[in-house]
Design a protein around this motif. Structure first.
Motif, short mmCIF file in Angstrom:
data_model
loop_
_atom_site.label_atom_id
_atom_site.label_comp_id
_atom_site.label_asym_id
_atom_site.label_seq_id
_atom_site.Cartn_x
_atom_site.Cartn_y
_atom_site.Cartn_z
N LEU A 23 0.82 -1.21 0.00
CA LEU A 23 0.00 0.00 0.00
C LEU A 23 0.85 1.26 0.00
CD1 LEU A 23 -2.80 1.29 0.21
CD2 LEU A 23 -2.62 1.09 2.70
N VAL A 24 1.85 1.29 0.87
CA VAL A 24 2.72 2.46 0.96
C VAL A 24 3.49 2.65 -0.34
CG1 VAL A 24 4.70 3.47 2.15
CG2 VAL A 24 2.90 2.33 3.46
N GLY A 25 4.00 1.55 -0.87
CA GLY A 25 4.77 1.66 -2.11
C GLY A 25 3.91 2.13 -3.26
N GLY A 26 2.67 1.63 -3.34
CA GLY A 26 1.78 2.06 -4.41
C GLY A 26 1.43 3.52 -4.31
N THR A 27 1.19 4.00 -3.08
CA THR A 27 0.88 5.41 -2.89
C THR A 27 2.05 6.30 -3.31
OG1 THR A 27 -0.58 4.85 -1.06
CG2 THR A 27 0.13 7.14 -1.21
N ALA A 28 3.27 5.91 -2.89
CA ALA A 28 4.45 6.70 -3.24
C ALA A 28 4.66 6.75 -4.74
CB ALA A 28 5.69 6.11 -2.55
N VAL A 29 4.47 5.63 -5.40
CA VAL A 29 4.64 5.60 -6.85
C VAL A 29 3.59 6.48 -7.52
CG1 VAL A 29 4.52 4.13 -8.89
CG2 VAL A 29 5.73 3.34 -6.87
N GLY A 30 2.34 6.43 -6.99
CA GLY A 30 1.28 7.25 -7.57
C GLY A 30 1.58 8.74 -7.45
N TYR A 31 2.07 9.16 -6.26
CA TYR A 31 2.43 10.58 -6.10
C TYR A 31 3.57 10.96 -7.04
CZ TYR A 31 -0.51 11.71 -2.11
OH TYR A 31 -1.59 11.99 -1.30
N GLY A 32 4.51 10.08 -7.19
CA GLY A 32 5.64 10.37 -8.07
C GLY A 32 5.21 10.53 -9.51
N VAL A 33 4.33 9.67 -9.97
CA VAL A 33 3.83 9.77 -11.34
C VAL A 33 3.06 11.07 -11.53
CG1 VAL A 33 2.27 8.74 -13.02
CG2 VAL A 33 3.79 7.27 -11.68
N GLN A 34 2.22 11.43 -10.55
CA GLN A 34 1.41 12.64 -10.66
C GLN A 34 2.29 13.88 -10.65
OE1 GLN A 34 -1.78 12.64 -11.21
NE2 GLN A 34 -2.01 14.87 -11.27
N ALA A 35 3.35 13.86 -9.82
CA ALA A 35 4.23 15.03 -9.74
C ALA A 35 4.99 15.25 -11.04
CB ALA A 35 5.21 14.86 -8.59
N ASP A 36 5.29 14.19 -11.77
CA ASP A 36 6.06 14.32 -13.01
C ASP A 36 5.20 14.75 -14.19
OD1 ASP A 36 8.36 13.60 -11.71
OD2 ASP A 36 8.16 11.45 -12.18
N ARG A 37 3.88 14.72 -14.04
CA ARG A 37 3.02 15.09 -15.15
C ARG A 37 2.89 16.61 -15.27
NH1 ARG A 37 -2.07 10.92 -14.25
NH2 ARG A 37 -1.01 9.00 -14.95
N GLU A 38 2.65 17.10 -16.49
CA GLU A 38 2.38 18.51 -16.70
C GLU A 38 0.98 18.85 -16.19
OE1 GLU A 38 4.29 20.87 -17.85
OE2 GLU A 38 5.99 19.50 -18.05
N PRO A 39 0.79 20.04 -15.59
CA PRO A 39 -0.56 20.39 -15.11
C PRO A 39 -1.56 20.46 -16.25
CG PRO A 39 0.90 22.30 -15.05
CD PRO A 39 1.77 21.11 -15.35
N THR A 40 -2.74 19.96 -16.00
CA THR A 40 -3.79 19.95 -17.01
C THR A 40 -4.46 21.31 -17.04
OG1 THR A 40 -4.16 17.60 -16.60
CG2 THR A 40 -5.90 18.81 -17.78
N PRO A 41 -4.45 22.02 -18.16
CA PRO A 41 -5.09 23.35 -18.20
C PRO A 41 -6.60 23.24 -18.08
CG PRO A 41 -4.42 22.66 -20.41
CD PRO A 41 -3.88 21.63 -19.45
N LEU A 42 -7.20 24.28 -17.44
CA LEU A 42 -8.64 24.31 -17.30
C LEU A 42 -9.29 24.64 -18.64
CD1 LEU A 42 -8.94 26.27 -13.95
CD2 LEU A 42 -9.29 23.82 -14.30
N PRO A 43 -10.50 24.15 -18.86
CA PRO A 43 -11.18 24.47 -20.13
C PRO A 43 -11.54 25.95 -20.17
CG PRO A 43 -12.66 23.30 -18.63
CD PRO A 43 -11.30 23.25 -18.01
N PRO A 44 -11.62 26.54 -21.34
CA PRO A 44 -11.98 27.96 -21.45
C PRO A 44 -13.42 28.19 -21.02
CG PRO A 44 -11.96 26.92 -23.61
CD PRO A 44 -11.41 25.90 -22.65
N LEU A 45 -13.70 29.44 -20.54
CA LEU A 45 -15.05 29.80 -20.16
C LEU A 45 -15.97 29.80 -21.37
CD1 LEU A 45 -14.35 32.76 -17.71
CD2 LEU A 45 -15.12 30.46 -17.11
N ASN A 46 -17.20 29.38 -21.14
CA ASN A 46 -18.17 29.36 -22.22
C ASN A 46 -18.89 30.69 -22.39
OD1 ASN A 46 -17.68 26.67 -22.86
ND2 ASN A 46 -19.11 25.93 -21.30
N GLN A 47 -18.58 31.66 -21.47
CA GLN A 47 -19.23 32.96 -21.53
C GLN A 47 -18.15 34.04 -21.60
OE1 GLN A 47 -21.93 33.34 -18.27
NE2 GLN A 47 -23.03 31.46 -18.73
N PRO A 48 -17.61 34.28 -22.78
CA PRO A 48 -16.50 35.26 -22.89
C PRO A 48 -16.92 36.69 -22.62
CG PRO A 48 -17.25 34.55 -25.06
CD PRO A 48 -17.97 33.69 -24.07
N GLY A 49 -18.22 36.98 -22.58
CA GLY A 49 -18.66 38.37 -22.39
C GLY A 49 -18.86 38.77 -20.96
#
Length: 271
Positions: free
Chosen positions: A50-76
């Protein structure tokens, strides 16, 4: 005919016992299904996994590029909206700009004396202005109030008063505080509303002032003492922006709720 001799059963002869047959073979002892040591090893392995899996999961997530938020549907949604090219915003005239009115001569925002009324000879304002220390001296704890008001960034006080009739006196004060983060006007009005309903004052919650968020008017019970005229009093307190307002009417005759409410509404309208 020969007599048959009766045969008596033998006495004390044991009854025959049936043969039980051969004995069944002995059953082997049951095998133990595990040991304490085995269970401990399994538990340790689960925790490590369990501990090893959690550590690996955090490591994978930290190495990923942040996912940009979708643009607003109401530009006005931008505000204020830009004007067409070549156009400019025109400022409000001073008559409609509350801030501009409050920054000018504060005395001009006071209600004028009614027709036939006279200046109160006992008024404590000078040429329409009241000093902060004079204002603080009207309260039971002048030093404490003065300190508090200075901390609330009190700026100036405009005041007027008049006599109308034989014993009626009316006082109005506009207490202005510095703008920005200061909420002095609001706090002052709240403090007055906190004690005015008490039995030593209005002995009631008063009535809302039309057009004001928290303003209230109060009509006090008559104060009678031997050898003195009856004393009637009514007050109104509210605030608008950075200005707190106090209105007093004192008379030897009864003051109606309508009179103090009308005066408060007219003064509010000038702000």
């Amino acid at each position: 005919m020969e007599a048959t001799e009766a045969v008596e059963p033998a006495q004390n002869t044991p009854a025959p016992v049936p043969d039980p047959g051969p004995e069944p073979p002995a059953r082997p002892a049951p095998r133990r299904r595990g040991t304490v040591r085995t269970l401990a090893l399994i538990a340790v392995a689960a925790v490590i996994g369990l501990v090893g899996g959690t550590a690996v999961g955090y490591g994978v997530q930290a190495d990923r590029e942040p996912t940009p938020l979708p643009p607003l549907n109401q530009p006005g949604l931008a505000y204020p909206k830009p004007l067409p090219k070549g156009q400019k915003r025109t400022p409000l005239p001073a008559s409609q700009d509350r801030q501009a009115k409050a920054q000018g001569d504060l005395r001009k925002l006071l209600l004028p004396k009614p027709a036939g009324a006279k200046k109160d000879p006992y008024a404590e304002d000078v040429d329409g202005w009241m000093s902060v220390d004079t204002f603080a001296g009207m309260f039971t704890n002048p030093g404490g109030l003065l300190k508090g008001e200075l901390g609330n960034e009190i700026r100036r006080i405009a005041a007027t008063s008049w006599t109308d009739g034989k014993h009626r006196r009316t006082h109005i004060r506009l207490i202005q505080y510095r703008g920005g983060v200061s909420r002095g006007a609001e706090w002052f009005a709240e403090d007055q509303h906190a004690y005015l309903p008490g039995e030593d004052y209005a002995d009631g919650e008063g009535s809302p002032i039309k057009g004001s968020a928290e303003g209230r008017s109060y009509v006090f019970p008559v104060d009678r003492k031997p050898g003195y005229l009856d004393l009637y009093e009514a007050r109104a307190v509210f605030h608008r922006g950075d200005i707190a307002v106090e209105i007093f009417i004192v008379d030897s005759k009864k003051i109606s709720e309508k009179e103090i409410a009308s005066l408060a509404e007219r003064q509010l309208g000038r702000l």
